[in-house]
Design a protein around this motif. Structure first.
Motif, PDB file in Angstrom:
ATOM      1  N   TYR A  22      84.144  -7.963   3.156  1.00 57.04           N
ATOM      2  CA  TYR A  22      83.423  -8.099   4.424  1.00 57.04           C
ATOM      3  C   TYR A  22      83.709  -6.913   5.338  1.00 57.04           C
ATOM      4  O   TYR A  22      82.823  -6.435   6.041  1.00 57.04           O
ATOM      5  CB  TYR A  22      83.795  -9.399   5.132  1.00 57.04           C
ATOM      6  CG  TYR A  22      83.429 -10.646   4.370  1.00 57.04           C
ATOM      7  CD1 TYR A  22      82.271 -10.702   3.595  1.00 57.04           C
ATOM      8  CD2 TYR A  22      84.234 -11.767   4.404  1.00 57.04           C
ATOM      9  CE1 TYR A  22      81.935 -11.840   2.887  1.00 57.04           C
ATOM     10  CE2 TYR A  22      83.904 -12.920   3.706  1.00 57.04           C
ATOM     11  CZ  TYR A  22      82.752 -12.941   2.946  1.00 57.04           C
ATOM     12  OH  TYR A  22      82.413 -14.075   2.242  1.00 57.04           O
TER      13      TYR A  22
ATOM     14  N   CYS B 273      78.856  -0.547   6.905  1.00 56.86           N
ATOM     15  CA  CYS B 273      78.009   0.102   5.895  1.00 56.86           C
ATOM     16  C   CYS B 273      76.648   0.490   6.486  1.00 56.86           C
ATOM     17  O   CYS B 273      75.969  -0.358   7.085  1.00 56.86           O
ATOM     18  CB  CYS B 273      77.818  -0.817   4.694  1.00 56.86           C
ATOM     19  SG  CYS B 273      76.947   0.019   3.351  1.00 56.86           S
TER      20      CYS B 273
ATOM     21  N   CYS C  15      81.632  -3.963   4.209  1.00 57.69           N
ATOM     22  CA  CYS C  15      80.223  -4.173   4.560  1.00 57.69           C
ATOM     23  C   CYS C  15      79.960  -3.982   6.050  1.00 57.69           C
ATOM     24  O   CYS C  15      78.885  -3.525   6.440  1.00 57.69           O
ATOM     25  CB  CYS C  15      79.770  -5.572   4.169  1.00 57.69           C
ATOM     26  SG  CYS C  15      79.669  -5.856   2.395  1.00 57.69           S
TER      27      CYS C  15
ATOM     28  N   CYS D 184      70.944  -3.612   1.297  1.00 54.25           N
ATOM     29  CA  CYS D 184      71.711  -4.382   0.322  1.00 54.25           C
ATOM     30  C   CYS D 184      71.322  -5.857   0.373  1.00 54.25           C
ATOM     31  O   CYS D 184      71.131  -6.501  -0.658  1.00 54.25           O
ATOM     32  CB  CYS D 184      73.199  -4.211   0.595  1.00 54.25           C
ATOM     33  SG  CYS D 184      74.279  -5.124  -0.517  1.00 54.25           S
TER      34      CYS D 184
ATOM     35  N   ARG E 214      73.591  -1.747   4.892  1.00 49.94           N
ATOM     36  CA  ARG E 214      73.824  -3.193   4.791  1.00 49.94           C
ATOM     37  C   ARG E 214      72.511  -3.980   4.719  1.00 49.94           C
ATOM     38  O   ARG E 214      72.369  -4.911   3.940  1.00 49.94           O
ATOM     39  CB  ARG E 214      74.659  -3.654   5.972  1.00 49.94           C
ATOM     40  CG  ARG E 214      75.066  -5.093   5.905  1.00 49.94           C
ATOM     41  CD  ARG E 214      76.011  -5.421   7.023  1.00 49.94           C
ATOM     42  NE  ARG E 214      76.333  -6.840   6.987  1.00 49.94           N
ATOM     43  CZ  ARG E 214      77.203  -7.412   7.779  1.00 49.94           C
ATOM     44  NH1 ARG E 214      77.848  -6.702   8.667  1.00 49.94           N
ATOM     45  NH2 ARG E 214      77.419  -8.694   7.680  1.00 49.94           N
TER      46      ARG E 214
ATOM     47  N   ALA F 125      75.969  -7.451   1.195  1.00 56.04           N
ATOM     48  CA  ALA F 125      75.617  -7.180   2.592  1.00 56.04           C
ATOM     49  C   ALA F 125      76.489  -7.979   3.562  1.00 56.04           C
ATOM     50  O   ALA F 125      76.033  -8.442   4.591  1.00 56.04           O
ATOM     51  CB  ALA F 125      74.139  -7.469   2.838  1.00 56.04           C
ATOM     52  N   GLY F 126      77.735  -8.166   3.209  1.00 53.17           N
ATOM     53  CA  GLY F 126      78.650  -8.886   4.081  1.00 53.17           C
ATOM     54  C   GLY F 126      78.505 -10.393   4.027  1.00 53.17           C
ATOM     55  O   GLY F 126      79.016 -11.093   4.897  1.00 53.17           O
TER      56      GLY F 126
END
Length: 82
Positions: free
Chosen positions: A35, A41, A38, A47, A44, A64-65
């Motif tokens: 996490y 990122c 992400c 993703c 994100r 994506a977290g």
């Protein structure tokens, strides 16, 4: 789907953090590390869209977290709305 965005992902080469083997890693600890990667990122959003596009949708990992379970639920909702 275009995957050119993957070259800019913070998680490149970090497979063990995002898809750990259960015996080798503790789930919550590993998810926390993923996490964090992400959170900052630059791709994100891409993703997350990629994870929703995949068929079947992801059963494991962090995308994506979000945990794979959340991606599957979001995908079902998206499919239902369409």
């Amino acid at each position: 789907m275009n995957t050119e965005w993957m070259k800019d992902a913070n998680c490149k080469g970090m497979t063990d953090v995002f898809f750990p083997e259960k015996e080798a890693y503790g789930g919550a600890h590993t998810a926390t590390a993923a996490y964090g990667v992400c959170a900052a990122c630059p791709v994100r959003r891409e993703c997350g869209e990629y994870a929703l596009w995949l068929r079947p949708r992801p059963m494991f990992g962090v995308w994506a977290g979000r945990p794979a379970r959340a991606i599957r639920l979001a995908g079902r909702e998206r499919d239902r709305v369409r």
